[in-house]
Every structure is written in C-alpha cells, then in structure tokens.
Motif scaffolding. Sequence first.
Motif, short mmCIF file in Angstrom:
data_model
loop_
_atom_site.label_atom_id
_atom_site.label_comp_id
_atom_site.label_asym_id
_atom_site.label_seq_id
_atom_site.Cartn_x
_atom_site.Cartn_y
_atom_site.Cartn_z
N ARG A 95 0.85 -1.20 0.00
CA ARG A 95 0.00 0.00 0.00
C ARG A 95 0.87 1.24 0.00
O ARG A 95 1.92 1.26 0.65
CB ARG A 95 -0.84 0.06 1.28
N LEU A 112 -5.56 -2.32 6.58
CA LEU A 112 -5.78 -1.46 5.42
C LEU A 112 -4.49 -0.86 4.86
O LEU A 112 -4.27 -0.84 3.66
CB LEU A 112 -6.75 -0.36 5.86
N TYR A 120 0.75 -8.56 7.44
CA TYR A 120 -0.48 -8.45 6.65
C TYR A 120 -1.18 -9.81 6.55
O TYR A 120 -2.40 -9.91 6.74
CB TYR A 120 -0.17 -7.92 5.24
N ARG A 124 -4.93 -10.56 7.77
CA ARG A 124 -5.93 -10.99 6.78
C ARG A 124 -6.59 -12.30 7.25
O ARG A 124 -7.79 -12.48 7.14
CB ARG A 124 -5.21 -11.18 5.45
N VAL A 309 -13.37 2.34 6.80
CA VAL A 309 -13.64 1.91 5.41
C VAL A 309 -15.09 1.50 5.25
O VAL A 309 -15.71 1.78 4.23
CB VAL A 309 -12.81 0.67 4.98
N GLY A 310 -15.62 0.79 6.26
CA GLY A 310 -16.96 0.24 6.12
C GLY A 310 -18.03 1.31 6.02
O GLY A 310 -19.01 1.15 5.28
N THR A 313 -18.06 3.83 2.44
CA THR A 313 -18.33 3.04 1.23
C THR A 313 -19.80 2.62 1.19
O THR A 313 -20.47 2.77 0.17
CB THR A 313 -17.44 1.79 1.20
N PRO A 373 -18.20 2.75 -4.89
CA PRO A 373 -17.86 3.76 -3.88
C PRO A 373 -16.40 4.18 -3.90
O PRO A 373 -16.09 5.34 -3.63
CB PRO A 373 -18.22 3.07 -2.57
N THR A 374 -15.48 3.25 -4.20
CA THR A 374 -14.07 3.66 -4.32
C THR A 374 -13.66 3.42 -5.79
O THR A 374 -13.17 2.35 -6.13
CB THR A 374 -13.16 2.83 -3.38
N MET A 377 -10.34 2.10 -6.44
CA MET A 377 -10.05 1.18 -5.33
C MET A 377 -9.17 1.92 -4.31
O MET A 377 -9.33 3.12 -4.14
CB MET A 377 -9.34 -0.09 -5.83
N HIS A 380 -2.55 0.54 -4.78
CA HIS A 380 -1.59 -0.54 -4.54
C HIS A 380 -0.20 0.01 -4.85
O HIS A 380 -0.06 0.96 -5.61
CB HIS A 380 -1.87 -1.72 -5.47
N PRO A 440 -16.26 -3.63 -7.73
CA PRO A 440 -16.44 -2.62 -6.69
C PRO A 440 -15.70 -2.96 -5.40
O PRO A 440 -15.39 -2.07 -4.60
CB PRO A 440 -17.96 -2.63 -6.45
N PHE A 441 -15.40 -4.25 -5.17
CA PHE A 441 -14.71 -4.65 -3.95
C PHE A 441 -13.25 -5.03 -4.22
O PHE A 441 -12.58 -5.58 -3.37
CB PHE A 441 -15.43 -5.84 -3.30
N ARG A 446 -5.81 -8.24 -1.87
CA ARG A 446 -6.22 -7.05 -1.11
C ARG A 446 -7.70 -6.75 -1.27
O ARG A 446 -8.16 -5.68 -0.85
CB ARG A 446 -5.39 -5.85 -1.55
N CYS A 448 -11.68 -6.47 -0.75
CA CYS A 448 -12.37 -6.07 0.47
C CYS A 448 -12.81 -7.29 1.28
O CYS A 448 -13.58 -8.11 0.80
CB CYS A 448 -13.61 -5.25 0.09
N PRO A 449 -12.35 -7.39 2.54
CA PRO A 449 -12.80 -8.53 3.35
C PRO A 449 -14.24 -8.38 3.83
O PRO A 449 -14.87 -9.34 4.23
CB PRO A 449 -11.83 -8.53 4.54
C1 HEM Z 1 -20.40 -1.34 -0.31
C2 HEM Z 1 -19.48 -1.40 0.61
C3 HEM Z 1 -18.00 -1.58 0.38
C4 HEM Z 1 -17.24 -1.41 -0.74
C5 HEM Z 1 -17.70 -0.99 -2.13
C6 HEM Z 1 -15.87 -1.70 -0.38
C7 HEM Z 1 -14.80 -1.64 -1.27
C8 HEM Z 1 -13.49 -1.87 -0.92
C9 HEM Z 1 -12.36 -1.77 -1.82
C10 HEM Z 1 -12.44 -1.40 -3.30
C11 HEM Z 1 -11.25 -2.05 -1.12
C12 HEM Z 1 -9.80 -2.01 -1.64
C13 HEM Z 1 -9.46 -3.22 -2.45
C14 HEM Z 1 -8.05 -3.15 -2.98
O1 HEM Z 1 -7.26 -2.32 -2.55
O2 HEM Z 1 -7.73 -3.92 -3.87
C15 HEM Z 1 -11.65 -2.34 0.25
C16 HEM Z 1 -10.79 -2.68 1.25
C17 HEM Z 1 -11.19 -2.93 2.53
N1 HEM Z 1 -12.48 -2.96 3.02
FE1 HEM Z 1 -14.16 -2.63 1.96
N2 HEM Z 1 -15.83 -2.03 0.93
C18 HEM Z 1 -17.10 -1.99 1.44
C19 HEM Z 1 -17.51 -2.28 2.73
C20 HEM Z 1 -16.67 -2.68 3.73
C21 HEM Z 1 -17.10 -3.01 5.05
C22 HEM Z 1 -18.55 -2.99 5.54
C23 HEM Z 1 -15.97 -3.31 5.77
C24 HEM Z 1 -15.82 -3.72 7.21
C25 HEM Z 1 -16.65 -3.47 8.17
C26 HEM Z 1 -14.83 -3.18 4.87
C27 HEM Z 1 -13.51 -3.37 5.22
C28 HEM Z 1 -12.43 -3.24 4.36
C29 HEM Z 1 -11.03 -3.41 4.77
C30 HEM Z 1 -10.54 -3.72 6.17
C31 HEM Z 1 -10.26 -3.22 3.62
C32 HEM Z 1 -8.73 -3.28 3.49
C33 HEM Z 1 -8.32 -4.62 2.90
C34 HEM Z 1 -6.83 -4.71 2.63
O3 HEM Z 1 -6.16 -3.71 2.50
O4 HEM Z 1 -6.34 -5.84 2.54
N3 HEM Z 1 -15.30 -2.79 3.64
N4 HEM Z 1 -13.01 -2.22 0.34
#
Ligand code: HEM
Length: 586
Positions: A95, A112, A120, A124, A309-310, A313, A373-374, A377, A380, A440-441, A446, A448-449
């Motif tokens: 990151r 994150l 990491y 994870r 993050v949660g 988004t 939303p992102t 993303m 990276h 979107p995720f 990496r 979204c978990p």
């Molecule tokens: C519609 C809702 C959501 C969207 C669209 C979304 C989208 C994303 C995206 C695009 C990433 C980055 C992926 C990447 O870098 O390749 C991410 C990372 C992450 N999201 Fe979500 N997210 C959502 C909801 C949530 C929720 C509800 C949580 C937890 C309560 C969450 C926790 C995280 C965490 C901890 C990461 C970092 C993962 C990492 O760096 O390994 N997200 N999310």
Amino acid sequence: MDPIHQYLLSLLLPFLAYKLYKKLTLRLPPGPFPWPILGNIYNMSPVLFRCFADWAGFYGPIISVWFGSTLNVVVSSSELAREVLKENDQQLANRHRFRSAANFSKDGKDLLWADYGPHYVKMRAVCTVELFSPKRLEALRPIREDEATSMVESIFKNCTNPENKGKSLVVKRYLESVVFNNITRLALGKRFDSMEGVKGNEQGSELKAIAANWFKLGPSLALAEHIPWLRWMFPAFHKEEEEEASFAKDRAMMDELVKQIIEEHAIECEKSGGEAKKHHFVDALLSVKEEYDLCDDTIISLLLDMIAVGMDTTISAIEWAMAELMKNPRVLQKAQAELDGVVGPIRVMTEWDFSNLPYLRCITKEALRLHPPTPLMLPHRSNTHVKVGGYDIPKGSNVHVNVWAIARDPTIWKSPLEFRPERFVEEDVDLKGHDFRLLPFGSGRRACPGAQLGVNLVTSTLGHLIHHFDWALEDGMKLEDIDMGERSGFVAHMRSPLQVVATPSSRPCLRVPKVWNPMGPREISMLGSACLLSLDSGPAGDSVKRDPLGWALLLLLILGVVEPRPAGLVSVADCRPNPSLGEDTS
Ligand code: HEM
C-alpha cells in the motif's frame, strides 16, 4: 580534489549513470506530459477517476500519471485489471501510505495500510477466519435488522409529522446513522448514536466525525505528499500540516476510546470464565489475541479500519442506489412489486428473503457497477519491478485500477450508462472479484474482506427504504435536477446530498400493540418475521424457525389481538425502550 573525494566521486558516478541508464531504457506507460517537480498535478481535475478516464480515452487503457516525482500507473480495462490484480497480485500488493494514513495506522500496524508481508498475512487471516466468517455474519444479523427497523421508524416519524408534509428529507442523514450504528455495534458492541439525528453522546459524535474525516484524508493531502520539500512555499500545505496534526490527535482519542471498550469487554469476558459470550469483533479479537499474538495497537487499528472503510463506502453505495431509483421510477416500482410479492404486507423484510428477491439484488449490483464507492479502489504499490500490458512498472510505483471506467466501458457493457438491473438477470456477473468487468470490492489478495457484509447492508437498507415508503421529488423539482456528480476523495459521494419526499407506503405492515411488548425493536421485528418465517423460508435448523413466539404471534394475529395496519413500524417506536447508548445486548 583530495583522494577521498575522488574515491567517493568514482563510486557515485557509475551509480548515477546506472540510474540514468535504467530510467532511459524503461518503457513506461504513455500519459500527459509531466512538468519538472510538479509532474501532472497542475492539470489534474479534482474528481480523479473522471480525469484519469478522460486521459485513458486519449492515451490508452494504461497511463502514467506523475504526482510530483512519484509514478502512478492507472489501468482502465478489464484485461489490464486482471494483470494487476491476478497475474501480478503479490508483486503489487503493498500500500502507498499517505503521511497522515501512516500516522493514523501507526505505520501500517493495521490491515488497510499494511504492506504485504507476514503482518499483513496474519491480519488478513484474522479477518477472514475470525471476523467475516459466514457464521459470525449470521450471528450478527439481528443487529443489522434492529438498525434497519430503527431507521424505518425514524423516517416514519419524520415524514408523518404534519410540519414536514411535502418537505424532502436528506436521505444521507438516515444512512449515516444506520450504517454508523451497524458498524460500531458490529465492531465495538456499542450503540453510540440515536437515530433521530439527535446527538447520542459525545463519544459517539466524536467517533463519527473522526471516522468521516479520516477517509477523506488521502487524496486531499496527496499533492503535498509527493513534493514534501516544497511545503514551506505554499500556505495550503501549512493547512494540510495542521490537518495532519489534528489526525494524530484524533488517533490518540480513538485509541483512548477503543481501549476503554476493550477493557470493558475483557472484564466481561473474564467474568464469564474466559469465554466471549457475544459475537462482536472486539470480543472475537480478544478471544484470539494470544493465538494470533495480537498487541493492543493492532486490535485498535483493525477495529478503526472497519469503521473508517466500512462506513463511507456503504453509505455512498446506498445513496447512489436511491438516486438511481428516483431517476428510474420503472425500476423502483418493479422492486416494490417484488417486495410486496415476497415479503407481503404483514412482516418486515429480513436477510433470509434475499434469495427470493433477485431483482433487489440486481439493483444492488447495478448501483455498485455504475457508482463504485471507491472508483480507483485503494492505491496498490509495487514491491518489485513488474510488467503490465508490456510496460515497465518500477518498484515503488503506485498502481490504480479505475473500476469506475471499466464498469462503463462500452466494449464490455451494453448501454453502460443506463441503470438497468435486468442486465444481471440476463447474465449473472460476480461482483466479489472473480469477474474483472465488475470490481467494486477489488480482487485478489487485497480485495475487500467486508464485501459480503457490505452487500448485505446495502441490499437490506435499500429493501427497507423502498418496502416501507413511497418516494417522490419535492414539488417543482424535476428528475434532471438530481445532481449526479461526485465529490472528490477516495470515496465518490454524491456531490449534492439526495433530498426526497418520503410517504409511508400504502402497503400494510404488522402492528404490535404497546400492551404486550416487553421487548426491544429487534425482537418485535423478528417476531413479525418469525411469524411467516416459521412457516416457510428460514434455513432449516435456525433458531427463528423453531421460535415458538413466531407461532404465538401468528395465533394472536388470527385472533385479532395483533392487527395489521398501514405503513411502518411506528407502533414499535411507541414502545421502544430508550434507544440510547450503551452496551449492546445482542
Ligand atoms: C459497499 C461497501 C464496500 C465497498 C464498495 C468496499 C470496497 C473496498 C475496496 C475497493 C477495497 C480495496 C481493495 C483493494 O485495494 O484492492 C476495500 C478494502 C477494505 N475494506 Fe471494503 N468495501 C465496502 C464495505 C466494507 C465493510 C462494511 C468493511 C468492514 C466493516 C470493509 C472493510 C475493508 C477493509 C478492512 C479493507 C482493506 C483490505 C486490505 O487492504 O487488505 N469494507 N473495500
């Protein structure tokens, strides 16, 4: 020149020559001409994903963009997204930490902002195995249903107040509360905010403000970020430095707050003989603290990640979905008809209904396609030299996937700008990272978990909003007046918050009279659901399916003690215990 200097120079010159040679022989992706020192900062427009998509239209699907002297590579096609997120996944899994993100995450002690490596991988694993397992998500479902009910009550109160007749409400205000309460209850086991928008308590408002601010920080600081030695020249940079200091203060406050909560949970856990009785993330983390060798800082950082993050988004996804439904009344009516058919008039929707609500699920997908939303993303960073699309990406470059542009690519989507959920009825496209047209995720290591939790929150909130209410624009407003532009930032929120008039729908809902309501709102809505679920759709062996209260309620309904009546769960609100703050008893 003395011999020592000569010696040093003889070492330095070949090194510089080698560096220059490498630079000149690298085949970097094309892109707009970078100015010395500033790079492309001077001609970037604030909504970066739109600006990068425009540039991609001119230079091709992989472009170089310079933030000062840092190379950022942006890819905007599904083939290149696959190369980044699948074929070179591990090499591009670091990151880029903005200075303030580094501060806030204690230099990547969280998930994150952590670089890819043993820490990491451990974080994870904790997330996948302990926090987001299907079992835990199911165990926390009552909280989500409770909050959805609470939101419906709150909107109902607002829109049935004679003073508000015909007036629009700001949808985001309710979304902020429902999502904030959901995530803090899931993560910390505490409800900080009351739904009416009344300040819950000071802790809650502070937490909310900090979390909202935190996710904004990245791109706004990015310009100063890459030319730090020029900071002194620009007054704006001083402001950013002040902001950074305030982020450090915020983090200290959050530490204190989360520490208190952890202590409360630890005491309770000890009282119950070391077994965490509840399912919140904080309990889960405490119970595996030794197994995974987690220090307090790591637990705090991980919990804060979830909130930061949660929240944004999910809020953004629901607000965009509502805006699209307003602009497409045909889709809204079709979704309401589906809910009427499946959920019917005497109970509220639950997550178990999802499997019978394909159109609603397609609406969630379509909203996440058109408005991820992102959109870029999260950035990276390459941990080694890689090649993408035949171009060189040197170690230390940032790589972005423009998922917004990919989801609007006319070569892979039919009428890509049209909001048409039916496209996913015609073709079931995965949205959790297996299909590189819809990301979107994110995808890969990496990704979204919290994706499943996110999808559930969006679908459930949306379902409740359209099942309980009819929505219209304020008198005199036209559909074209809805501003479909985005704000700049990591998360692409609507530029102008959506404002619409809610009216309780003509569909009747279950009424539970005051007299025999010893319980809170969740239990009431669960009873309503249980009534029918016990007859049909609950998964076999689930506690609600066996719930005798469901049968009892059905009997009372037949006997007329409980009566259906139009619109909403207002009677639930009447007898709701003080919705205020404090320990979550779920
Ligand atoms: C519609 C809702 C959501 C969207 C669209 C979304 C989208 C994303 C995206 C695009 C990433 C980055 C992926 C990447 O870098 O390749 C991410 C990372 C992450 N999201 Fe979500 N997210 C959502 C909801 C949530 C929720 C509800 C949580 C937890 C309560 C969450 C926790 C995280 C965490 C901890 C990461 C970092 C993962 C990492 O760096 O390994 N997200 N999310």
